[in-house]
Design a protein around this motif. Structure first.
Motif, PDB file in Angstrom:
ATOM      1  N   PRO A 268       0.813  -1.229   0.000  1.00 53.77           N
ATOM      2  CA  PRO A 268       0.000   0.000   0.000  1.00 53.77           C
ATOM      3  C   PRO A 268       0.844   1.277   0.000  1.00 53.77           C
ATOM      4  O   PRO A 268       0.488   2.254  -0.673  1.00 53.77           O
ATOM      5  CB  PRO A 268      -0.815  -0.136   1.290  1.00 53.77           C
ATOM      6  N   THR A 271       1.986   1.802  -3.498  1.00 56.55           N
ATOM      7  CA  THR A 271       0.899   2.260  -4.364  1.00 56.55           C
ATOM      8  C   THR A 271       0.674   3.759  -4.213  1.00 56.55           C
ATOM      9  O   THR A 271       0.558   4.493  -5.208  1.00 56.55           O
ATOM     10  CB  THR A 271      -0.403   1.504  -4.028  1.00 56.55           C
ATOM     11  N   TRP A 298      -8.262   5.234  -0.496  1.00 58.74           N
ATOM     12  CA  TRP A 298      -9.057   4.332   0.345  1.00 58.74           C
ATOM     13  C   TRP A 298     -10.556   4.586   0.163  1.00 58.74           C
ATOM     14  O   TRP A 298     -11.354   3.653   0.058  1.00 58.74           O
ATOM     15  CB  TRP A 298      -8.662   4.507   1.804  1.00 58.74           C
ATOM     16  N   MET A 306      -5.520  -0.383  -2.795  1.00 57.37           N
ATOM     17  CA  MET A 306      -4.186  -0.308  -2.217  1.00 57.37           C
ATOM     18  C   MET A 306      -3.267  -1.413  -2.752  1.00 57.37           C
ATOM     19  O   MET A 306      -2.056  -1.247  -2.828  1.00 57.37           O
ATOM     20  CB  MET A 306      -4.266  -0.426  -0.688  1.00 57.37           C
ATOM     21  N   TYR A 307      -3.880  -2.556  -3.072  1.00 56.51           N
ATOM     22  CA  TYR A 307      -3.090  -3.711  -3.514  1.00 56.51           C
ATOM     23  C   TYR A 307      -3.204  -3.953  -5.019  1.00 56.51           C
ATOM     24  O   TYR A 307      -2.852  -5.024  -5.487  1.00 56.51           O
ATOM     25  CB  TYR A 307      -3.522  -4.960  -2.744  1.00 56.51           C
TER      26      TYR A 307
END
Length: 338
Positions: A268, A271, A298, A306-307
């Protein structure tokens, strides 16, 4: 032990303290180890970068898709397909010159500062110098190494990301960028401070990731050493097994575990960093902090956002890290510079 006798200059009569031979040897050994860290770490980093770079390009493109527009890529395979169709295979290697230099600097810095971290632990007296470091100390040396390396890496990654994902108007074909043009543009708009945009994300990723990278590799290596020595019948045989390098396949698995741990645990942060560093240069990046960018991501995409790109990153980091550790450890073992 008595101090070494001074050397008397017969012409002037002045006395010059004699340096103990072991002191000279220790200083030379430290200098040679530092040189090995820089040279062999650079070679290992370049090898690893050639292996992972196309996957890294896809990862950055997946991470940096605009929040206010429909997703351009449905996943890693779709990103590969669209990229190759639009730019050919060479497009996945766009801007590799700066990352090659960055990989050399990154890995030489990681191994160099990791060794300094070990010396710091030994110098503190927590661990005797003739004893191997416990795993918790190795996680610390990895975090120490990654934190300092992030200072070297942030400007390089900023340039890399902007080359990999050039900002264009909707529907236009991206124009290939050169590192020098990107560097001049960043400096013209933001000065020297602009090169550290996204630095918090890099620090979190490298500090925590360094601990995971070195710590996981050493943990798995220790596990294999113990397994290999499990059936030793004497202390001498066990000591002999533990002193030998692991088989190549075990070294590869240990290195791969470090790469996957490094990327998955702190993805995260990477990212958010990539989104900050691929934003158009200019006033639009002012006021954007790591926290605000993370909160925005988010709210719009949650944990999945995030992933985004994590799978392809872990896939490419396994062989890359395996090769980096195999090359570095192999060069240190079989081609010492002393």
């Amino acid at each position: 032990m008595a101090a070494p006798s001074p050397i008397i200059d017969q012409a002037s009569g002045t006395a010059t303290p004699k340096v103990a031979p072991h002191t000279l040897l220790q200083a030379r050994s430290s200098a040679v180890e530092a040189l090995e860290d820089v040279v062999y770490g650079s070679v290992a980093g370049i090898v690893g970068k050639y292996i992972e770079y196309p996957f890294d390009t896809v990862k950055v493109r997946l991470q940096s898709q605009p929040s206010h527009l429909p997703l351009r890529y449905t996943g890693p395979l779709d990103c590969f397909r669209q990229s190759i169709k639009a730019e050919g295979l060479a497009g996945l290697y766009r801007g590799i010159s700066a990352p090659l230099a960055g990989a050399a600097l990154e890995n030489s810095s990681l191994f160099y500062f990791e060794r300094l971290g070990r010396e710091l632990v030994y110098g503190s007296g927590v661990v005797a110098k003739d004893e191997p470091l416990p795993l918790k100390a190795l996680f610390f040396t990895g975090a120490f190494s990654g934190s300092f390396t992030s200072l070297v890496l942030t400007p390089i990654e900023l340039v890399k990301c902007k080359i990999q994902v050039p900002s264009t108007a909707q529907g236009q074909t991206p124009t290939p960028l050169r590192p020098t043009a990107v560097i001049k543009d960043i400096y013209r708009h933001h000065g020297l401070r602009g090169f550290f945009h996204g630095g918090v994300g890099t620090l979190i990723r490298e500090g925590g990731g360094g601990a995971a990278w070195f710590g996981s590799k050493e943990t798995v290596s220790k596990m294999f050493h113990n397994l290999n020595a499990k059936h030793a019948t004497t202390d001498e045989e066990r000591a002999s097994i533990l002193s030998r390098p692991l088989p190549i396949w075990q070294q590869a698995l240990a290195g791969a575990s470090g790469g996957v741990s490094y990327n998955f645990l702190f993805f995260p942060a990477d990212t958010i960093k990539s989104r900050m560093q691929t934003a158009p240069i200019g006033d639009s990046v002012r006021g954007k902090s790591f926290i605000t960018e993370g909160v925005t991501l988010w709210k719009q995409h949650g944990l999945r956002g995030m992933y985004r790109g994590c799978g392809i990153t872990c896939i490419r980091s396994a062989p890359s890290s395996a090769f980096i550790f195999i090359v570095f450890d192999g060069l240190k073992t079989y081609f010492p510079l002393q």
